[in-house]
Design a protein around this motif. Structure first.
Motif, PDB file in Angstrom:
ATOM      1  N   LEU A  71       0.831  -1.200   0.000  1.00 25.03           N
ATOM      2  CA  LEU A  71       0.000   0.000   0.000  1.00 25.03           C
ATOM      3  C   LEU A  71       0.869   1.254   0.000  1.00 25.03           C
ATOM      4  N   SER A  72       0.401   2.294  -0.676  1.00 23.21           N
ATOM      5  CA  SER A  72       1.131   3.556  -0.689  1.00 23.21           C
ATOM      6  C   SER A  72       0.609   4.526   0.360  1.00 23.21           C
ATOM      7  N   GLU A  73      -0.503   4.170   1.006  1.00 26.38           N
ATOM      8  CA  GLU A  73      -1.098   5.049   2.010  1.00 26.38           C
ATOM      9  C   GLU A  73      -1.943   4.213   2.962  1.00 26.38           C
ATOM     10  N   THR A  74      -2.391   4.824   4.036  1.00 26.31           N
ATOM     11  CA  THR A  74      -3.255   4.139   4.991  1.00 26.31           C
ATOM     12  C   THR A  74      -4.644   3.965   4.399  1.00 26.31           C
ATOM     13  N   ASP A  86       3.747   4.119  -8.644  1.00 26.05           N
ATOM     14  CA  ASP A  86       4.911   3.252  -8.427  1.00 26.05           C
ATOM     15  C   ASP A  86       4.551   1.768  -8.337  1.00 26.05           C
ATOM     16  N   GLY A  87       3.312   1.416  -8.703  1.00 24.24           N
ATOM     17  CA  GLY A  87       2.887   0.022  -8.682  1.00 24.24           C
ATOM     18  C   GLY A  87       2.261  -0.422  -7.380  1.00 24.24           C
ATOM     19  N   THR A  88       2.371   0.404  -6.330  1.00 28.08           N
ATOM     20  CA  THR A  88       1.706   0.085  -5.074  1.00 28.08           C
ATOM     21  C   THR A  88       0.215   0.374  -5.220  1.00 28.08           C
ATOM     22  N   LEU A  89      -0.573   0.099  -4.188  1.00 34.33           N
ATOM     23  CA  LEU A  89      -2.000   0.358  -4.260  1.00 34.33           C
ATOM     24  C   LEU A  89      -2.375   1.570  -3.412  1.00 34.33           C
ATOM     25  N   ALA A  90      -3.322   2.349  -3.920  1.00 35.64           N
ATOM     26  CA  ALA A  90      -3.815   3.547  -3.234  1.00 35.64           C
ATOM     27  C   ALA A  90      -5.332   3.557  -3.298  1.00 35.64           C
ATOM     28  N   LYS A  91      -5.944   4.376  -2.443  1.00 37.80           N
ATOM     29  CA  LYS A  91      -7.403   4.490  -2.440  1.00 37.80           C
ATOM     30  C   LYS A  91      -7.889   5.112  -3.753  1.00 37.80           C
TER      31      LYS A  91
END
Length: 102
Positions: A71-74, A86-91
């Protein structure tokens, strides 16, 4: 009573380096994947192993595959998730977002 979900995985060749837990999309052809890099990318799943060079085999958990992602954020339970730059997941936060996970 215990329950289980059938895992849903497929192996592709990588177009370039991909880190375990990143969202991936179809790459140069139907047999290759590349790192998801935008909230509008039509990602097919989550990489289950890290690969360092093109043509390495990457196992992808398809939707319903029970994957763990970076995850890129909470986030909180129930948030819809999209690929971040960057390939991570975000809301998800826009009407054109392509949801890859929840």
């Amino acid at each position: 009573m215990a329950s289980s979900q059938k895992q849903n995985f497929r192996t592709y060749a990588a177009d370039a380096a991909i880190t375990k837990g990143m969202a991936v999309k179809i790459g140069s052809d139907k047999d290759h994947v590349a790192k998801g890099a935008a909230n509008t990318d039509h990602c097919v799943g989550i990489a289950q192993n890290t690969v360092t060079t093109a043509e390495d085999a990457v196992e992808v958990a398809l939707p319903g595959g029970g994957a763990k992602a970076i995850l890129s954020e909470t986030v909180i339970a129930g948030n819809y998730l999209v690929a971040h730059t960057d390939g991570t997941l975000a809301k998800a936060n826009a009407s054109g977002d392509h949801i890859i996970a929840m």
